[in-house]
Design an enzyme around this catalytic site. Structure first.
Site, mmCIF file in Angstrom:
data_model
loop_
_atom_site.group_PDB
_atom_site.id
_atom_site.type_symbol
_atom_site.label_atom_id
_atom_site.label_comp_id
_atom_site.label_asym_id
_atom_site.label_seq_id
_atom_site.Cartn_x
_atom_site.Cartn_y
_atom_site.Cartn_z
ATOM 1 N N ASP A 167 39.332 -44.062 -44.492
ATOM 2 C CA ASP A 167 39.539 -45.499 -44.704
ATOM 3 C C ASP A 167 38.229 -46.271 -44.930
ATOM 4 O O ASP A 167 38.272 -47.478 -45.171
ATOM 5 C CB ASP A 167 40.285 -46.104 -43.515
ATOM 6 C CG ASP A 167 39.521 -45.902 -42.209
ATOM 7 O OD1 ASP A 167 38.447 -45.269 -42.217
ATOM 8 O OD2 ASP A 167 40.006 -46.382 -41.171
ATOM 9 N N TYR A 201 28.050 -45.246 -44.119
ATOM 10 C CA TYR A 201 27.584 -44.052 -43.401
ATOM 11 C C TYR A 201 26.263 -43.502 -43.939
ATOM 12 O O TYR A 201 25.604 -42.706 -43.253
ATOM 13 C CB TYR A 201 28.656 -42.955 -43.423
ATOM 14 C CG TYR A 201 29.698 -43.177 -42.348
ATOM 15 C CD1 TYR A 201 29.474 -42.769 -41.041
ATOM 16 C CD2 TYR A 201 30.896 -43.821 -42.641
ATOM 17 C CE1 TYR A 201 30.416 -42.990 -40.046
ATOM 18 C CE2 TYR A 201 31.844 -44.042 -41.657
ATOM 19 C CZ TYR A 201 31.601 -43.627 -40.357
ATOM 20 O OH TYR A 201 32.539 -43.851 -39.366
HETATM 21 C C1 G6P Z 1 35.748 -45.470 -39.899
HETATM 22 C C2 G6P Z 1 35.671 -44.097 -40.470
HETATM 23 C C3 G6P Z 1 36.353 -43.119 -39.581
HETATM 24 C C4 G6P Z 1 35.761 -43.189 -38.202
HETATM 25 C C5 G6P Z 1 35.811 -44.588 -37.665
HETATM 26 C C6 G6P Z 1 35.017 -44.677 -36.378
HETATM 27 O O1 G6P Z 1 37.059 -45.908 -39.898
HETATM 28 O O2 G6P Z 1 36.209 -43.997 -41.752
HETATM 29 O O3 G6P Z 1 36.215 -41.847 -40.124
HETATM 30 O O4 G6P Z 1 36.422 -42.326 -37.310
HETATM 31 O O5 G6P Z 1 35.244 -45.482 -38.583
HETATM 32 O O6 G6P Z 1 35.147 -45.931 -35.842
HETATM 33 P P1 G6P Z 1 34.821 -46.246 -34.327
HETATM 34 O O7 G6P Z 1 35.102 -47.678 -34.237
HETATM 35 O O8 G6P Z 1 35.704 -45.347 -33.529
HETATM 36 O O9 G6P Z 1 33.385 -45.911 -34.149
HETATM 37 MN MN MN Z 2 36.260 -41.806 -42.296
#
Ligand code: G6P
Ligand code: MN
Length: 446
Positions: free
Chosen positions: A172, A264
């Site tokens: 996402d 990222y």
């Molecule tokens: C986004 C990435 C996901 C990930 C998430 C982590 O949605 O696409 O792959 O797991 O961020 O988010 P958080 O808030 O759990 O650090």
């Molecule tokens: Mn992701």
């Protein structure tokens, strides 16, 4: 429109309530006959499911059936779509994945660098098992996988299930970034069409078009350079860590102005800065445990106690909506364009065919029809090839139970680089993952 039977694997996830809200929001695009939750953790799933019952009674009375179970045979039958969102080892292991590399001065992150490798080596076996078992009951179901680290999971599934064309890996993040572009432009995300290439959590937007086919790329870039960049999706808009991450996009754009980066990339392009700002006692996992997880637990308690959603502050998020729109395009042959993870096979013409790449594709009932990207420039190609080699070595390492492949993988990774450091991190990760990883063999030296 045929009504779909949906299975959510990982029903106890902190994302499930948002998914349910999104299913309600999107019910015209993706009408459901039934929803089933499956999880291995009965207790965790139960409170989410009990709250879901109330939500569905209020907002989705036309839904014929809602079930939740820890019994595979029950869950895996008669499925049209399975959404898979598992986290082997839970947030506890996420925290270790983040802390251990940081101890050695390397990036500690859920999906990037050594933490991503650790999580990948836990996810692969469970994902393969889930798909094998699901296929015994529902051979034709679409399997949409969100399980991280998506790049490594996708590579393993490509090898394990080469002839299964109904598995699609999605992330996402590009969509969450596009929500912010849309906000800048005063539009909706669904009004924007992206051009994008890369690997999962490792890619660039090369252009963005509006509905009339006009490029809005320069408008977005100049807005970012003038006003900065912020998260806008409801799930992350007020989150200090995500705010910092989105702000870094401006820096990336100033340093590398050709394209708009996936957030990222910050971990690979600014690893020292990323390490400096981290606190080992409060990494992202801890923040999620104290933040999203607590919030969801409270929401469930409120809903179950009051038998109403009125005071629960539930919100629709892009995570859910994106997955559902992807599913709708596949189910109803809509040919809508989404960024998804597919085997390269010439899409990026100067990259090996067997790479799992993240690119836009028209999603049809026959699966994704990716658009050609053509040749990519030297800088991005160099970065991608290094990262791809790391991903492939991790998966080789898992299949071959080969310690040396993992050491190579970490040494190649831009977040580690140094071989002695790679070895120290790897050795500590082996200890912390004893319950989850296969036993890795080292090469015997004569
Ligand atoms: C986004 C990435 C996901 C990930 C998430 C982590 O949605 O696409 O792959 O797991 O961020 O988010 P958080 O808030 O759990 O650090
Ligand atoms: Mn992701």
């Amino acid at each position: 429109m045929k009504k779909q039977r949906l299975l959510v694997i990982g029903g106890g996830s902190t994302y499930t309530l948002g998914m349910v809200m999104s299913l309600i929001e999107e019910k015209k695009n993706f009408p459901l006959k039934s929803i089933t939750f499956y999880d291995t953790n009965a207790e965790r799933q139960e409170s989410i499911a009990k709250a879901t019952e109330v939500i569905l009674r209020e907002k989705y009375p036309e839904l014929e059936e809602f079930n939740y179970t820890t019994n595979k045979a029950e869950a895996y039958q008669n499925v049209d779509f399975a959404f898979v969102q598992i986290r082997t080892g839970g947030l506890e292991m996420r925290e270790k994945d983040e802390q251990i590399p940081l101890k050695y001065g390397a990036v500690g992150q859920e999906t990037c660098g050594p933490g991503g490798m650790a999580y990948g080596l836990r996810s692969i076996g469970d994902m393969i098992e889930i798909i094998n078992e699901l296929r015994q009951y529902s051979p034709d179901a679409w399997i949409l996988n969100y399980t991280n680290p998506a790049a490594i999971v996708a590579e393993a599934l490509r090898r394990e299930f080469p002839n299964d064309h109904k598995i699609l890996n999605i992330c996402d993040m590009p969509a969450a970034i596009m929500v912010s572009y849309a906000k800048i432009l005063g539009k909706e995300i669904w009004d924007l069409v992206p051009e994008y290439f890369g690997l999962n959590h490792f890619g660039w937007f090369t252009n963005i078009y509006d509905k009339d086919g006009q490029s809005v790329m320069e408008d977005i870039k100049s807005a970012i350079l003038n006003d900065g960049f912020l998260p806008e999706d409801s799930e992350i808009v007020n989150d200090p860590s995500w705010i910092k991450t989105f702000k870094q996009v401006e820096t990336m754009l100033r340093d590398f102005p050709d394209y708009l980066p996936n957030t990222y990339l910050q971990y690979y392009l600014y690893p020292s800065q990323m390490v400096e700002k981290e606190d080992q006692n409060n990494t992202r996992a801890r923040q999620v445990i104290n933040g999203r997880e607590k919030r969801v637990i409270t929401q469930c308690e409120t809903i179950i106690r009051e038998q109403s959603t009125e005071n629960a502050h539930l919100e629709v998020d892009i995570h859910g909506c994106y997955m559902i729109r992807v599913a709708a395009s596949l189910a109803y042959n809509r040919h809508d364009t989404f960024i998804v993870i597919v085997e390269n096979n010439g899409i990026i013409s100067n990259l090996q065919d067997d790479a799992m790449v993240e690119v836009p594709a028209a999603l049809t009932s026959q699966g994704p029809k990716p658009f050609a990207v053509g040749e990519i420039p030297t800088f991005q190609k160099g970065l991608i090839e290094g990262q791809l080699a790391y991903e492939k070595l991790v998966v080789d390492g898992w299949y071959e139970k080969d310690y040396n492949k993992l050491l190579q993988a970490l040494t190649l990774n831009r977040t580690v680089v140094d071989a002695p450091r790679a070895r120290q991190i790897l050795d500590e990760l082996i200890i912390s993952n004893q319950r989850y990883w296969p036993a890795f063999k080292t090469k015997q030296l004569v």
